[in-house]
Design a protein around this motif. Structure first.
Motif, PDB file in Angstrom:
ATOM      1  N   LEU A 138       0.826  -1.200   0.000  1.00 14.25           N
ATOM      2  CA  LEU A 138       0.000   0.000   0.000  1.00 14.25           C
ATOM      3  C   LEU A 138       0.866   1.258   0.000  1.00 14.25           C
ATOM      4  O   LEU A 138       0.722   2.139  -0.851  1.00 14.25           O
ATOM      5  CB  LEU A 138      -0.914  -0.004   1.230  1.00 14.25           C
TER       6      LEU A 138
ATOM      7  N   ARG B  32      -4.702  10.433   4.781  1.00 13.19           N
ATOM      8  CA  ARG B  32      -5.954   9.978   5.370  1.00 13.19           C
ATOM      9  C   ARG B  32      -6.334   8.595   4.819  1.00 13.19           C
ATOM     10  O   ARG B  32      -6.724   7.708   5.581  1.00 13.19           O
ATOM     11  CB  ARG B  32      -7.073  10.993   5.060  1.00 13.19           C
ATOM     12  N   ASN B  33      -6.248   8.440   3.516  1.00  9.31           N
ATOM     13  CA  ASN B  33      -6.588   7.153   2.905  1.00  9.31           C
ATOM     14  C   ASN B  33      -5.734   6.022   3.485  1.00  9.31           C
ATOM     15  O   ASN B  33      -6.230   4.945   3.799  1.00  9.31           O
ATOM     16  CB  ASN B  33      -6.408   7.207   1.394  1.00  9.31           C
ATOM     17  N   ILE B  34      -4.460   6.277   3.616  1.00  9.33           N
ATOM     18  CA  ILE B  34      -3.580   5.230   4.129  1.00  9.33           C
ATOM     19  C   ILE B  34      -3.936   4.908   5.588  1.00  9.33           C
ATOM     20  O   ILE B  34      -4.034   3.739   5.982  1.00  9.33           O
ATOM     21  CB  ILE B  34      -2.094   5.650   4.023  1.00  9.33           C
TER      22      ILE B  34
ATOM     23  N   ASN C 275      -6.806   5.352   7.097  1.00  7.45           N
ATOM     24  CA  ASN C 275      -8.076   4.624   7.133  1.00  7.45           C
ATOM     25  C   ASN C 275      -7.897   3.160   6.724  1.00  7.45           C
ATOM     26  O   ASN C 275      -8.541   2.261   7.274  1.00  7.45           O
ATOM     27  CB  ASN C 275      -9.098   5.274   6.199  1.00  7.45           C
ATOM     28  N   ALA C 276      -7.043   2.957   5.769  1.00  9.98           N
ATOM     29  CA  ALA C 276      -6.833   1.589   5.278  1.00  9.98           C
ATOM     30  C   ALA C 276      -6.206   0.706   6.348  1.00  9.98           C
ATOM     31  O   ALA C 276      -6.539  -0.475   6.465  1.00  9.98           O
ATOM     32  CB  ALA C 276      -5.945   1.622   4.028  1.00  9.98           C
ATOM     33  N   LEU C 277      -5.315   1.279   7.115  1.00 10.23           N
ATOM     34  CA  LEU C 277      -4.503   0.441   8.003  1.00 10.23           C
ATOM     35  C   LEU C 277      -4.908   0.483   9.474  1.00 10.23           C
ATOM     36  O   LEU C 277      -4.484  -0.367  10.269  1.00 10.23           O
ATOM     37  CB  LEU C 277      -3.022   0.861   7.897  1.00 10.23           C
TER      38      LEU C 277
END
Lengths: 197, 197, 197, 197
Positions: free
Chosen positions: B159, B189-191, B193-195
């Motif tokens: 990722l 933010r996306n990272i 949220n992903a993790l």
DNA sequence: GATGAATGAGCTTTCATTCAT
DNA sequence: AATGAATGAAAGCTCATTCAT
């Protein structure tokens, strides 16, 4: 069979053979004689189908992008939640990486890296629009249905393309301890979490 | 200054010049005479510092990976939440992509694509361990503190590496409508949220 | 001997060998390996002296034009009537056609005919100015002394260049029943009659 | 129309098209496919009319020489002084250089320069005899009527052919400051003065 | 007569590497 | 340590000619 059809068929066989060689050995390490030999075809005749090595490489990326885009189109046109669709897209991508690794590898090792080859004719992302367009549709749809957060398209697209590509790269380097399918669930979840509303 | 130091200095200047040329023009399109000319140095002498073009490429990837790893080490050793640290790492990466684009581009355009060059000497990911190790430490720490979900390392690493690399690739293709810094917040933010746990 | 001198010497030996081969076999029928072999030199090294086959051809025409121009300069700087000088110039030209036929033949069979080779770099008559300039000086002098009729320079120059070139062409075709020297007197007289005041 | 006539017609259209391409682009730079394409004809069929590229080139020079010779024949068969006839011949030549430059250019750029092409089949001047014969007749007539000085034929022929060809060459190089017709009077006078009794 | 896909030898040019100086 | 002329194999591409249809 008509002559035009035969020619189209041969054209495609060239694309597939070259795709495989370029992916495996790299663009610069694959020679035109290599391709011709594998096709049991003369070098000269190959140039009746593609005007240069660069043009051949460009046709391959269009072909590949189209093929991948088509599969995603099916997902886009079916019913399903965003979460399900993400899972389907990841599955498509990794399945292709497993079954036709040369297509994904071509993106990573040829298209992405040999900018000069694609400079004249594939400006912007015009030669990969077949794939990108479908990702764009997917994202718009899910934002429209309020399932995914509304954010800059490239932020979302980079996540998809980069993440999936990165995993296939790691696979190619033989550093992944498990088979690629193993990661489908984890990665789908990560992507969904990253993008959900 | 000692002779050994002078030699080390020249060695580094070769690395930096070659790094820039390889990144900009590609590995196969950059010739040894190109590098020597830019350094105002003879080709023969260049071979006193690196035994072959491939070896030079390998030294560059180690050098680059080390440089990037060092910056992340600073983050790892400082206090902060996982969310903050992710933001810091993304900022480091994109700042470098802006200020020293050749380093990131080298990963994408040289290391990733010219497998044969790195086959003997950089097996696995040994030549990029400087960078990977730090990402690994970061991830372990945050899993340890229960801030990030415990999952397969490669799912998380792919990722990071893929997402960030993908964005820089898009930047290089001039398809991003905004400057790269613009995307720092979204992507962090996306990272996260992903993790996140 | 200094290195620069050695290089200049080798450069000239390439010019002379290529001149001979181009004149005898034609530009397109002479290959770079042909030239290298005759010089006992590698193909690659030849490219250290001339950047392309076309550039080599351009250097040869300059060299040849200069060599011919120099001989005519001697006539221009000596005393003599127009009639005598015409005879001297014709003699020089035909002597050269006899002793170094490759120079004259190069004009006729390479320069004159392969326009595309000289298109970039020899526009107008810039590469043959060494020769033309001297003919121009000769003509101006004799018009100035009222020995030759004052007329358009190109009308006079075309006579010289075309007539002499034409005779050497006929010699090359082996259609002349006599040796070329035989025609010196006739032709000098014809030229003088054509141009005299 | 009979089949044989149709074939003759097509043959001539090939000659004219090839003549133009060879003149403009040179013999070696013009390919058989180029000619076929311009004629909207297949390469295979072209070989039904001419057995090889060289043979085609030889037929063209015969055709061209014949066409030029015919025009001069008209002059030869009409009444007129040597001075008038010279003026007429020069006018014919320059008019053709203006209106059908490819014919004259073919002499200069193809026939004159590619010896090997014409070696087997055009030995001596057999393929240009159509033109030469007429010049020979003109010269004999005028010597017979004591208008021109009796001298070696080649001395006179070289003057005609070389002078006129040289002027057209200069025209082709775009170095002539005036249109080619401008030079007709000057050059006719020069030739007459050179040759008159 | 007409087609054009197919051949393959041959071309110009490049470039990593060596080595005498 | 430093130079750069020299090597030569290999690349991409061309094109006259043939021949099955």
């Amino acid at each position: 069979m008509k002559i035009a059809d035969k020619k189209a068929l041969k054209r495609e066989s060239i694309i597939q053979t070259a795709l495989q060689l370029f992916s495996t050995n790299g663009f610069h390490k694959t020679t035109i004689p290599d391709i011709a030999t594998k096709l049991q075809m003369s070098v000269g005749n190959l140039y009746n189908y593609f005007s240069s090595k660069d043009m051949l490489a460009q046709e391959i990326i269009k072909y590949t992008s189209e093929a991948l885009g088509e599969k995603i189109r099916v997902v886009n046109m079916a019913e399903g939640t965003a979460e399900e669709k993400i899972h389907q897209i990841v599955t498509i991508y990794f399945t292709m990486a497993k079954e036709k690794p040369e297509m994904i590898e071509y993106f990573l090792r040829v298209y992405l890296s040999n900018r000069e080859v694609f400079a004249d004719g594939c400006e912007g992302m015009v030669c990969v629009s077949g794939f990108i367009t479908e990702i764009m549709i997917f994202f718009d749809d899910c934002v429209g249905s309020a399932e995914l957060r509304n954010q800059d398209f490239f932020s979302a697209f980079g996540l998809f393309m980069g993440y999936l590509g990165g995993m296939v790269f790691l696979k190619g380097e033989n550093v992944l301890p498990k088979e690629i399918e193993f990661y489908i669930d984890d990665i789908s979840r990560n992507i969904y979490n990253a993008l959900k509303a």
